[in-house]
Design a protein around this motif. Structure first.
Motif, mmCIF file in Angstrom:
data_model
loop_
_atom_site.group_PDB
_atom_site.id
_atom_site.type_symbol
_atom_site.label_atom_id
_atom_site.label_comp_id
_atom_site.label_asym_id
_atom_site.label_seq_id
_atom_site.Cartn_x
_atom_site.Cartn_y
_atom_site.Cartn_z
ATOM 1 N N CYS A 349 0.827 -1.208 0.000
ATOM 2 C CA CYS A 349 0.000 0.000 0.000
ATOM 3 C C CYS A 349 0.861 1.256 0.000
ATOM 4 O O CYS A 349 1.510 1.581 0.998
ATOM 5 N N GLY A 350 0.854 1.958 -1.117
ATOM 6 C CA GLY A 350 1.447 3.284 -1.153
ATOM 7 C C GLY A 350 0.476 4.278 -0.532
ATOM 8 O O GLY A 350 -0.556 3.911 0.026
ATOM 9 N N TYR A 351 0.781 5.554 -0.667
ATOM 10 C CA TYR A 351 -0.067 6.563 -0.029
ATOM 11 C C TYR A 351 -1.493 6.566 -0.579
ATOM 12 O O TYR A 351 -2.455 6.728 0.174
ATOM 13 N N THR A 352 -1.644 6.381 -1.881
ATOM 14 C CA THR A 352 -2.984 6.414 -2.469
ATOM 15 C C THR A 352 -3.819 5.236 -1.977
ATOM 16 O O THR A 352 -4.973 5.409 -1.555
ATOM 17 N N ALA A 353 -3.257 4.040 -2.019
ATOM 18 C CA ALA A 353 -3.982 2.862 -1.549
ATOM 19 C C ALA A 353 -4.280 2.976 -0.059
ATOM 20 O O ALA A 353 -5.376 2.607 0.393
ATOM 21 N N SER A 354 -3.338 3.516 0.707
ATOM 22 C CA SER A 354 -3.549 3.680 2.144
ATOM 23 C C SER A 354 -4.670 4.670 2.436
ATOM 24 O O SER A 354 -5.457 4.487 3.375
ATOM 25 N N LEU A 355 -4.748 5.724 1.617
ATOM 26 C CA LEU A 355 -5.847 6.684 1.772
ATOM 27 C C LEU A 355 -7.190 6.012 1.515
ATOM 28 O O LEU A 355 -8.156 6.234 2.255
ATOM 29 N N LEU A 356 -7.247 5.180 0.502
ATOM 30 C CA LEU A 356 -8.487 4.462 0.196
ATOM 31 C C LEU A 356 -8.869 3.515 1.324
ATOM 32 O O LEU A 356 -10.050 3.377 1.665
ATOM 33 N N VAL A 357 -7.863 2.866 1.916
ATOM 34 C CA VAL A 357 -8.131 2.004 3.076
ATOM 35 C C VAL A 357 -8.701 2.841 4.218
ATOM 36 O O VAL A 357 -9.680 2.454 4.867
ATOM 37 N N GLY A 358 -8.107 4.011 4.452
ATOM 38 C CA GLY A 358 -8.580 4.892 5.515
ATOM 39 C C GLY A 358 -10.007 5.344 5.283
ATOM 40 O O GLY A 358 -10.827 5.383 6.218
ATOM 41 N N ILE A 359 -10.343 5.694 4.055
ATOM 42 C CA ILE A 359 -11.712 6.120 3.725
ATOM 43 C C ILE A 359 -12.688 4.976 3.950
ATOM 44 O O ILE A 359 -13.789 5.174 4.488
ATOM 45 N N LEU A 360 -12.298 3.762 3.552
ATOM 46 C CA LEU A 360 -13.160 2.601 3.750
ATOM 47 C C LEU A 360 -13.395 2.347 5.240
ATOM 48 O O LEU A 360 -14.541 2.103 5.665
ATOM 49 N N VAL A 361 -12.339 2.420 6.041
ATOM 50 C CA VAL A 361 -12.478 2.216 7.491
ATOM 51 C C VAL A 361 -13.393 3.288 8.073
ATOM 52 O O VAL A 361 -14.266 2.999 8.910
ATOM 53 N N PHE A 362 -13.218 4.525 7.631
ATOM 54 C CA PHE A 362 -14.069 5.624 8.114
ATOM 55 C C PHE A 362 -15.540 5.360 7.807
ATOM 56 O O PHE A 362 -16.408 5.515 8.675
ATOM 57 N N LEU A 363 -15.838 4.971 6.585
ATOM 58 C CA LEU A 363 -17.233 4.721 6.193
ATOM 59 C C LEU A 363 -17.839 3.571 7.002
ATOM 60 O O LEU A 363 -19.003 3.633 7.417
ATOM 61 N N LEU A 364 -17.044 2.534 7.239
ATOM 62 C CA LEU A 364 -17.536 1.409 8.048
ATOM 63 C C LEU A 364 -17.764 1.845 9.489
ATOM 64 O O LEU A 364 -18.748 1.438 10.124
ATOM 65 N N GLN A 365 -16.869 2.680 10.016
ATOM 66 C CA GLN A 365 -17.038 3.162 11.385
ATOM 67 C C GLN A 365 -18.271 4.055 11.514
ATOM 68 O O GLN A 365 -19.011 3.975 12.504
ATOM 69 N N VAL A 366 -18.502 4.905 10.522
ATOM 70 C CA VAL A 366 -19.695 5.759 10.551
ATOM 71 C C VAL A 366 -20.959 4.910 10.543
ATOM 72 O O VAL A 366 -21.917 5.173 11.292
#
Length: 395
Positions: A349-366
């Motif tokens: 995971c580079g920065y772009t893939a890591s950002l997408l992982v972060g967004i996915l985790v955020f949406l699941l947490q919401v």
């Protein structure tokens, strides 16, 4: 319970904008931590040129917007929450002081839980130590609290070392050994032994994190932000009145104007490389981040008064009401996703893939927050913290 009934029993009503702002801060922290792989700097060794360029762009944007600012908003609102809890008890004739100290002890427990999965990156223990300033100043006047906040935010420790170096060229900064500690943390993290990972994190990792905060000027800044949040609460500046909205417009303008020269000065001083560059550079770095933090806070408060914006970020209200649960659970999730004892996606995971992982985790947490708060008044860790804070009372 409606706002009028809450006021009748001596409690402050919830402010939706504050819940949403807290949710925004925790979301931004999540995105920054994902790009950092939760302080585990392992990234793909060979990526195509276009992806490297995209990764660098993602890194620059996310860190410029959020790094050092999201935590600052979180700290500011910690001080504001202290005011709410303190004033609620004061209205009943009580003093929140000793109860707050016990609350900090409980927070130290949550900090240990978070640190177990977040090698040398936990901020909650810093909040515990810096939070003592709220206990000692809780009965001060508004003017004294604001003055103390300004003193802390000016970074007096850094300027002391800067002046000492100017007066005595042989003066040296204390070596806290943070680099060596982080190197040892990286070693046991890469080894992938889960037991060593947990034990190392709650001992060496916490020590490294606290001492890094000293080097970075965050100890003093955090105390100042706590007091500033306390002052904002005292002055009711988050209430949506015309006078307060004018205040936030002025704050936005002044902070935006101050940011550019502070940023430029920081760059010039830091490039010096000498002790003066390290000390004055740290102070200026804190100042430019504070200016940008106030730009973000003022912009969010003003935009939240617009119905379309508040509707668009409605999920952040739920996220902010469960900020402790979300902050700690994101560390657990991040450790599982990126570290060797889990999925070990860090090298992929580079920065772009890591950002997408972060967004996915955020949406699941919401999604989880909405589901949970539809059935409970507080998040799971928020409930425990509240219940144990008021142990021995009927609250």
């Amino acid at each position: 319970m409606n706002n009028s009934s809450e006021q009748l029993i001596g409690k402050h009503p919830r402010i939706e904008a504050v819940d949403a702002l807290r949710g925004f801060a925790v979301m931004a922290i999540l995105l920054v931590h994902n790009l950092e792989h939760f302080i585990f700097p392992v990234y793909p060794a060979d990526s195509p040129g276009w992806l490297n360029a995209l990764d660098q762009g993602v890194f620059n944007v996310v860190f410029t917007l959020f790094a050092g600012k999201a935590y600052a908003i979180f700290a500011l609102l910690f001080g504001f929450t202290f005011y709410i809890q303190s004033d609620n008890l004061k209205r009943r004739g009580g003093d929140f002081g000793c109860r707050f100290l016990w609350r900090l002890v409980l927070l130290a427990g949550f900090a240990t839980l978070n640190a177990a999965f977040f090698p040398a990156g936990d901020v909650l223990l810093l909040f515990v130590v810096a939070g003592l300033v709220l206990f000692f100043t809780r009965n001060w006047s508004d003017g004294a609290i604001l003055a103390a906040a300004v003193v802390f935010l000016l970074q007096p420790v850094e300027w002391y070392y800067c002046i000492a170096a100017l007066l005595n060229p042989a003066h040296r900064l204390p070596d806290l050994g943070v680099g060596e500690m982080y190197a040892r943390v990286a070693e046991y993290t890469k080894a992938g032994n889960f037991g060593d990972f947990i034990l190392g994190n709650v001992t060496l990792g916490q020590k490294a994190s606290l001492l890094w905060a000293v080097n970075a000027g965050r100890f003093v800044q955090t105390a100042g932000l706590f007091l500033l949040g306390f002052y904002i609460g005292r002055k009711q500046l988050f209430a949506a009145t015309e006078k307060n909205l004018r205040f936030w417009v002025k704050t936005l303008i002044v902070s935006a104007i101050a940011f550019a020269p502070l940023y430029t000065l920081r760059e010039l001083v830091t490039d010096n490389g000498a002790i003066v560059g390290q000390t004055a550079g740290t102070a200026l770095d804190m100042w430019q981040k504070l200016a940008f933090t106030l730009v973000l806070v003022a912009s969010f408060i003003l935009l939240y008064q617009r119905r379309k914006f508040s509707a668009a970020v409605a999920g952040l209200r739920f996220y902010g009401r469960m900020s402790l649960t979300n902050y700690i659970s994101q560390s657990v999730i991040g450790a599982f996703v990126y570290f060797p004892f889990g999925l070990y996606l860090a090298p992929r995971c580079g920065y772009t893939a890591s950002l997408l992982v972060g967004i996915l985790v955020f949406l699941l947490q919401v999604r989880f927050c909405k589901w949970w708060l539809g059935r409970h008044k507080q998040g799971p860790l928020e409930y425990i913290w509240h219940k144990w804070t008021w142990i021995g009372t009927d609250k």
